[in-house]
Design an enzyme around this catalytic site. Structure first.
Site, mmCIF file in Angstrom:
data_model
loop_
_atom_site.group_PDB
_atom_site.id
_atom_site.type_symbol
_atom_site.label_atom_id
_atom_site.label_comp_id
_atom_site.label_asym_id
_atom_site.label_seq_id
_atom_site.Cartn_x
_atom_site.Cartn_y
_atom_site.Cartn_z
ATOM 1 N N GLY A 99 32.385 -3.099 14.009
ATOM 2 C CA GLY A 99 31.461 -2.119 13.420
ATOM 3 C C GLY A 99 30.028 -2.355 13.867
ATOM 4 O O GLY A 99 29.715 -3.346 14.533
ATOM 5 N N ASP A 100 29.162 -1.376 13.568
ATOM 6 C CA ASP A 100 27.734 -1.448 13.876
ATOM 7 C C ASP A 100 27.446 -1.575 15.372
ATOM 8 O O ASP A 100 26.464 -2.198 15.773
ATOM 9 C CB ASP A 100 27.065 -2.622 13.123
ATOM 10 N N LYS A 147 22.754 -1.944 23.310
ATOM 11 C CA LYS A 147 21.887 -3.084 22.985
ATOM 12 C C LYS A 147 21.805 -4.137 24.088
ATOM 13 O O LYS A 147 21.631 -5.322 23.816
ATOM 14 C CB LYS A 147 22.318 -3.699 21.644
ATOM 15 N N LEU A 148 21.961 -3.676 25.341
ATOM 16 C CA LEU A 148 21.812 -4.606 26.461
ATOM 17 C C LEU A 148 20.406 -5.209 26.451
ATOM 18 O O LEU A 148 20.213 -6.381 26.758
ATOM 19 C CB LEU A 148 22.064 -3.867 27.785
ATOM 20 N N ASN A 181 30.798 3.246 3.223
ATOM 21 C CA ASN A 181 30.695 1.851 3.684
ATOM 22 C C ASN A 181 30.032 1.836 5.062
ATOM 23 O O ASN A 181 29.446 0.840 5.472
ATOM 24 C CB ASN A 181 32.076 1.161 3.733
ATOM 25 N N THR A 241 22.885 4.677 12.295
ATOM 26 C CA THR A 241 21.443 4.854 12.480
ATOM 27 C C THR A 241 21.181 5.723 13.698
ATOM 28 O O THR A 241 21.769 5.501 14.757
ATOM 29 C CB THR A 241 20.779 3.475 12.718
ATOM 30 N N GLN A 273 33.221 2.148 11.132
ATOM 31 C CA GLN A 273 33.719 0.775 11.259
ATOM 32 C C GLN A 273 34.103 0.480 12.725
ATOM 33 O O GLN A 273 33.451 0.989 13.611
ATOM 34 C CB GLN A 273 34.876 0.507 10.291
HETATM 35 P P1 GDP Z 1 26.812 2.053 13.891
HETATM 36 O O1 GDP Z 1 27.282 1.665 12.519
HETATM 37 O O2 GDP Z 1 27.828 1.738 14.940
HETATM 38 O O3 GDP Z 1 26.323 3.467 13.965
HETATM 39 O O4 GDP Z 1 25.570 1.114 14.185
HETATM 40 P P2 GDP Z 1 24.340 0.807 13.185
HETATM 41 O O5 GDP Z 1 23.486 2.013 13.089
HETATM 42 O O6 GDP Z 1 24.822 0.194 11.918
HETATM 43 O O7 GDP Z 1 23.631 -0.372 13.972
HETATM 44 C C1 GDP Z 1 23.154 -0.235 15.274
HETATM 45 C C2 GDP Z 1 21.642 -0.529 15.293
HETATM 46 O O8 GDP Z 1 21.226 -0.746 16.614
HETATM 47 C C3 GDP Z 1 20.796 0.613 14.765
HETATM 48 O O9 GDP Z 1 19.669 0.089 14.144
HETATM 49 C C4 GDP Z 1 20.405 1.369 16.042
HETATM 50 O O10 GDP Z 1 19.176 2.065 15.930
HETATM 51 C C5 GDP Z 1 20.261 0.231 17.001
HETATM 52 N N1 GDP Z 1 20.582 0.522 18.405
HETATM 53 C C6 GDP Z 1 21.568 1.347 18.881
HETATM 54 N N2 GDP Z 1 21.612 1.249 20.234
HETATM 55 C C7 GDP Z 1 20.654 0.356 20.585
HETATM 56 C C8 GDP Z 1 20.243 -0.193 21.830
HETATM 57 O O11 GDP Z 1 20.772 0.102 22.889
HETATM 58 N N3 GDP Z 1 19.234 -1.128 21.788
HETATM 59 C C9 GDP Z 1 18.634 -1.506 20.635
HETATM 60 N N4 GDP Z 1 17.670 -2.419 20.692
HETATM 61 N N5 GDP Z 1 18.994 -1.002 19.450
HETATM 62 C C10 GDP Z 1 19.998 -0.099 19.425
HETATM 63 P P1 IMO Z 2 29.875 1.104 10.445
HETATM 64 O O1 IMO Z 2 30.523 2.478 10.462
HETATM 65 C C1 IMO Z 2 30.334 -3.154 9.740
HETATM 66 C C2 IMO Z 2 33.106 -4.349 6.562
HETATM 67 C C3 IMO Z 2 32.549 -4.995 5.306
HETATM 68 C C4 IMO Z 2 33.711 -5.910 4.939
HETATM 69 C C5 IMO Z 2 34.923 -5.072 5.299
HETATM 70 C C6 IMO Z 2 35.544 -4.328 4.110
HETATM 71 O O2 IMO Z 2 28.438 1.141 10.077
HETATM 72 O O3 IMO Z 2 30.171 0.369 11.691
HETATM 73 P P2 IMO Z 2 34.812 -2.168 2.753
HETATM 74 O O4 IMO Z 2 33.579 -1.894 1.945
HETATM 75 O O5 IMO Z 2 35.035 -1.222 3.881
HETATM 76 O O6 IMO Z 2 36.033 -2.325 1.887
HETATM 77 O O7 IMO Z 2 34.551 -3.624 3.405
HETATM 78 O O8 IMO Z 2 34.495 -4.132 6.252
HETATM 79 N N1 IMO Z 2 32.525 -3.031 6.892
HETATM 80 C C7 IMO Z 2 31.689 -2.837 7.915
HETATM 81 N N2 IMO Z 2 31.132 -3.703 8.791
HETATM 82 N N3 IMO Z 2 30.103 -1.842 9.856
HETATM 83 C C8 IMO Z 2 30.679 -0.957 9.003
HETATM 84 O O9 IMO Z 2 30.602 0.381 9.173
HETATM 85 C C9 IMO Z 2 31.480 -1.439 7.951
HETATM 86 N N4 IMO Z 2 32.164 -0.855 6.939
HETATM 87 C C10 IMO Z 2 32.821 -1.838 6.315
HETATM 88 O O10 IMO Z 2 31.374 -5.718 5.585
HETATM 89 O O11 IMO Z 2 33.709 -7.035 5.791
HETATM 90 MG MG MG Z 3 26.677 0.543 10.889
#
Ligand code: GDP
Ligand code: IMO
Ligand code: MG
Length: 428
Positions: free
Chosen positions: A12-13, A329-330, A38, A42, A222
């Site tokens: 995730g993230d 995020k390279l 969950n 961003t 996720q």
């Molecule tokens: P997602 O859950 O997969 O949508 O990812 P999140 O939004 O939780 O986390 C990704 C974070 O990295 C966010 O704060 C984005 O703005 C940031 N982000 C995405 N791509 C890049 C990148 O190429 N470089 C940097 N420095 N930040 C990035």
């Molecule tokens: P995005 O879409 C990262 C993780 C939680 C926990 C596990 C179970 O932003 O990538 P839950 O609340 O789903 O029952 O939690 O899954 N988790 C994530 N980790 N990014 C997410 O979503 C997540 N959604 C749930 O931290 O380990």
């Molecule tokens: Mg996220």
């Protein structure tokens, strides 16, 4: 027509929100297919940061058709807060559509998630948003669907049945006072009324769009290793973020999917508990966390950080049938002198090249690393692949070689313009 699934290849993230927003310019329909609030996605547009949890990241294009599929679990309170947030930012959310078959997160789901995380004999580290308990009810066939909220008599019946059981559980097992049925009935009926204009037959809508040769993007939440079937069980979420989830979570057949794109960071992060072979519990991990601002979008928790793990990416390629990779995020690695890529694991002396089929073994896997030189220069303003530092290109090419999937997009910053396209999706 093109149906493209975009999903997380790690825990995730990975930056799915940014890439969904980027590709949504061309896609005519964007659908979320699983998970709930969950997720934290961003999107940065003209230096302004937007955070979404439930509504698809395509919503930043005025009027774009954004669908919440049947596989998603919806907390109506969060849905309406998010709609207000979009309106406060002078954006147009008129394209939002919701499947009547999506399940509804009720107050007792959130309460149980919290209690079970706090009192349980082991922690998953959930987001405490009620996700697991809501999916439990869905699979148990007691769940409440969006369509139930639209019919007062049906809603009364299912809520009564649920609350009787949930209140007994809360009172007798967890020493909690339980919930008042009438109050919940009235407030959720109200949510139903507000949701009604958005409710559609999502499967029909998406399939018609595909019949009309429209481009459809499925946005995963996720990531592969949080998948309840294929992830690091039990430290997973309660849905299927993997490619098959896009079909079951929207009502679209697998033969219609053209591409499956896996988004991966140039390193690895994870939030919550569970095994993580390349985790760095030292200054290197701290440096990556600071450079990448690795703090959870939903809970604010510091993310655990580590080196890139291509065993995981190969696994994600296999489970999802990835046709392309996006590396995000390279730029976060710009200042590192050397980088490590995990190419295999050592488990009790044996060298493993594949992700262990018995997930219990993962906690005892030692990463085997390949060391690569860093590039030690700022990449965040680079617009063309050929202008990347040679060591950055070597790093990317090595990932392609090891994963055996081509890289289609490289992201060098959170902004839309900080994106290098190597392979076209929807003609972008
Ligand atoms: P997602 O859950 O997969 O949508 O990812 P999140 O939004 O939780 O986390 C990704 C974070 O990295 C966010 O704060 C984005 O703005 C940031 N982000 C995405 N791509 C890049 C990148 O190429 N470089 C940097 N420095 N930040 C990035
Ligand atoms: P995005 O879409 C990262 C993780 C939680 C926990 C596990 C179970 O932003 O990538 P839950 O609340 O789903 O029952 O939690 O899954 N988790 C994530 N980790 N990014 C997410 O979503 C997540 N959604 C749930 O931290 O380990
Ligand atoms: Mg996220």
């Amino acid at each position: 027509m093109s149906a493209v699934v975009l999903l997380g290849a790690q825990w995730g993230d990975e930056g799915k929100g940014k890439i969904t927003d980027f590709l949504a310019e061309r896609a005519e329909v964007v659908c979320r297919y699983q998970g709930g609030n969950n997720a934290g996605h961003t999107v940065v547009i003209k230096n302004k940061t937007y955070k979404l949890h439930l509504i698809p990241s395509g919503i930043f294009y005025p009027g774009k058709l954004c669908i919440i599929g049947n596989g998603v679990v919806i907390d109506p309170e969060v849905l309406f807060k998010e709609l207000d947030y979009i309106k406060e930012n002078n954006l147009d959310a008129s394209g939002l559509r919701i499947s009547g078959s999506a399940h509804v997160i009720m107050p007792y789901h959130k309460c149980l998630d919290e209690i079970q995380e706090e009192l349980g004999s082991f922690k998953i580290g959930t987001t405490k948003r009620g996700i697991g308990p809501c999916y439990m009810d869905k699979i148990f066939r007691w769940g409440i669907r969006v369509s139930d909220l639209l019919d007062p008599a049906i809603f009364k019946e299912v809520l009564d049945r649920n609350l009787k059981e949930k209140n007994l559980l809360l009172q007798r097992v967890y020493n909690h006072p339980g919930f008042d049925c009438q109050e919940m009935y009235e407030s959720y009926l109200e949510y139903g009324k507000k949701m009604k204009p958005h409710v559609v037959d999502a499967s029909l809508l998406i399939n018609k769009a595909l019949d009309e040769n429209k481009d459809v993007l499925f946005e995963g939440a996720q990531g592969t290793l949080l998948d309840v079937d294929h992830g690091t069980y039990p430290f997973v979420t309660s849905s299927n973020p993997t490619a098959g989830g896009a079909c079951t979570g929207t009502g679209v057949g697998p033969t219609r999917i053209k591409e499956v794109i896996g988004v991966a960071k140039a390193y690895t992060t994870r939030v919550g508990e569970g095994p993580f072979p390349t985790e760095l519990k030292n200054a290197d991990g701290e440096n990556i966390r600071n450079a990448g601002q690795e703090y959870g979008t939903t809970t604010g928790r510091p993310r655990r950080c580590g080196w890139l793990d291509v065993v995981i990416l190969r696994y994600a390629a296999r489970i999802n049938g990835l046709s392309q990779l996006v590396i995000t995020k390279l730029d976060v690695l710009d200042k590192l002198e050397t980088l490590k890529i995990c190419t295999g694991y050592r488990y009790k002396g044996e060298l493993l090249k594949e992700f262990p089929p018995n997930i219990k073994h993962l906690a005892d896997c030692e990463p085997v690393y390949e060391i690569m030189p860093g590039w030690m220069s700022d990449t965040s303003e680079i617009k063309e692949y050929k202008n990347l530092p040679p060591n950055a290109k070597r790093y990317l090419e090595r990932i392609e070689e090891l994963v055996k999937v081509k890289i289609g997009i490289v992201s060098l910053g959170p902004g839309r313009e900080q994106t290098i396209i190597l392979s076209k999706v929807f003609g972008n």
